[in-house]
Design a protein around this motif. Structure first.
Motif, short mmCIF file in Angstrom:
data_model
loop_
_atom_site.label_atom_id
_atom_site.label_comp_id
_atom_site.label_asym_id
_atom_site.label_seq_id
_atom_site.Cartn_x
_atom_site.Cartn_y
_atom_site.Cartn_z
N ALA A 84 70.54 66.38 54.76
CA ALA A 84 70.57 65.55 55.97
C ALA A 84 69.20 65.01 56.35
CB ALA A 84 71.14 66.37 57.14
N MET A 85 68.15 65.58 55.82
CA MET A 85 66.79 65.21 56.22
C MET A 85 66.06 64.53 55.06
SD MET A 85 63.39 66.29 55.81
CE MET A 85 63.50 68.01 55.35
N SER A 86 65.38 63.40 55.35
CA SER A 86 64.64 62.65 54.33
C SER A 86 63.18 62.53 54.75
CB SER A 86 65.26 61.26 54.14
OG SER A 86 64.52 60.50 53.22
N PRO A 87 62.24 63.13 54.00
CA PRO A 87 60.83 63.10 54.38
C PRO A 87 60.01 62.07 53.59
CG PRO A 87 61.15 64.84 52.78
CD PRO A 87 62.47 64.12 52.92
N SER A 88 58.97 61.56 54.21
CA SER A 88 58.00 60.69 53.54
C SER A 88 56.69 60.80 54.30
CB SER A 88 58.48 59.24 53.50
OG SER A 88 58.64 58.72 54.81
N ALA A 89 55.61 60.37 53.66
CA ALA A 89 54.29 60.48 54.31
C ALA A 89 53.34 59.47 53.69
CB ALA A 89 53.74 61.90 54.18
N VAL A 90 52.12 59.48 54.20
CA VAL A 90 51.07 58.63 53.68
C VAL A 90 49.86 59.49 53.35
CG1 VAL A 90 49.44 56.78 54.22
CG2 VAL A 90 51.81 56.58 54.95
N GLY A 105 59.81 62.46 49.08
CA GLY A 105 60.37 63.61 48.38
C GLY A 105 61.87 63.72 48.59
N ALA A 106 62.43 64.76 48.00
CA ALA A 106 63.87 64.98 48.08
C ALA A 106 64.28 65.47 49.46
CB ALA A 106 64.28 66.01 47.01
N THR A 121 59.96 69.24 51.62
CA THR A 121 59.86 69.34 50.17
C THR A 121 58.59 68.64 49.70
OG1 THR A 121 61.19 67.32 49.95
CG2 THR A 121 62.37 69.41 49.87
N ASP A 122 58.18 68.92 48.48
CA ASP A 122 56.98 68.27 47.93
C ASP A 122 57.18 66.76 47.92
OD1 ASP A 122 55.85 70.71 47.58
OD2 ASP A 122 56.01 70.73 45.39
N LEU A 123 56.12 66.05 48.34
CA LEU A 123 56.16 64.59 48.36
C LEU A 123 55.25 64.06 47.26
CD1 LEU A 123 55.80 64.05 52.23
CD2 LEU A 123 57.87 64.51 50.91
N SER A 124 55.68 63.03 46.59
CA SER A 124 54.87 62.49 45.48
C SER A 124 54.85 60.97 45.49
CB SER A 124 55.41 62.99 44.13
OG SER A 124 56.74 62.56 43.93
N LEU A 142 53.26 61.74 58.77
CA LEU A 142 54.49 62.28 58.17
C LEU A 142 55.68 61.72 58.94
CD1 LEU A 142 56.19 64.36 56.48
CD2 LEU A 142 55.73 66.00 58.32
N THR A 143 56.70 61.27 58.21
CA THR A 143 57.90 60.72 58.84
C THR A 143 59.12 61.51 58.37
OG1 THR A 143 56.94 58.50 58.92
CG2 THR A 143 59.32 58.67 59.16
N ILE A 144 59.94 61.94 59.33
CA ILE A 144 61.16 62.69 59.01
C ILE A 144 62.35 61.94 59.58
CG2 ILE A 144 62.38 64.88 59.28
CD1 ILE A 144 59.67 66.21 59.77
#
Length: 215
Positions: A84-90, A105-106, A121-124, A142-144
């Motif tokens: 249900a959760m999707s993470p991303s960042a800079v 990430g996943a 989760t690990d972000l790449s 960080l964006t969730i």
């Protein structure tokens, strides 16, 4: 040659080999850095601290960056189901050049109970340097995204870089080279020009020869 002399002769060669490996390896310095995130959530402001680790692996002309969170950040008032959760960042790049590298990430592999810190989760992502030199990598925003909502977490403690690395910029575009085909084409064009000129000259001489002599 005695064993002692043989070992003495091999020592300089071994030392040179080790030195060559050390020179070939990219200089890097990594730290696990505590990042204090100030999060804007749909139910109000929250804050959390997570140690952040950033690693870089050379891939072609660029580097694959992996941003790891050792503690959860923010939380949800309701349970988040699996995926249900999707993470991303800079990841912020500084030093020899300034850039922002998006990483993602996943989704969460397991359900996250209500009011529990969300484990990211690990972000790449991929960073391709344009300039050569020493660059730094620092955790950015960080964006969730979860259940149709968006939570934005901004580092509030001006964290220091998690990674410092010597990089080599990608090769710049070069002017097209003139090859054999281009030369042949040029010669062919020149030959055609000469041929046309020769034909015109012959035609002019023929017509001149056909003129009747004046009385």
């Amino acid at each position: 040659m005695s064993d002692r002399k043989r070992s003495t002769a091999l020592a300089p060669a071994s030392a040179l080999a080790v030195a060559a490996v050390l020179l070939a390896a990219p200089a890097a310095h990594a730290d696990v850095v505590d990042v204090a995130y100030d999060c804007k959530t749909p139910i109000g402001d929250k804050s959390a601290v997570s140690p952040i680790d950033i690693k870089a692996v050379k891939e072609g002309d660029g580097y694959k960056l992996t941003m790891s969170f050792q503690k959860g950040v923010s939380s949800s008032p309701v349970e988040l189901g699996k995926g249900a959760m999707s993470p991303s960042a800079v990841v912020l790049v500084g030093g020899a050049e300034t850039a922002s590298v998006p990483v993602s990430g996943a989704s969460n592999p397991e359900a996250v109970p209500a009011n529990t810190p969300i484990k990211i989760t690990d972000l790449s992502g991929t960073y391709t340097p344009k300039k050569s030199g020493k660059v730094t990598f620092t955790a950015g925003v960080l964006t969730i995204k979860a259940l149709g909502t968006t939570t934005t977490c901004t580092p509030g403690n001006s964290p220091k870089p998690s990674l410092e690395l010597d990089v080599t910029g990608a090769a710049q575009d070069t002017l097209p080279q003139t090859g054999p085909t281009d030369s042949a084409l040029a010669l062919g064009t020149l030959g055609a020009t000469v041929l046309l000129t020769g034909a015109a000259g012959v035609l002019w001489l023929t017509r001149r020869g056909q003129r009747a002599p004046r009385s």
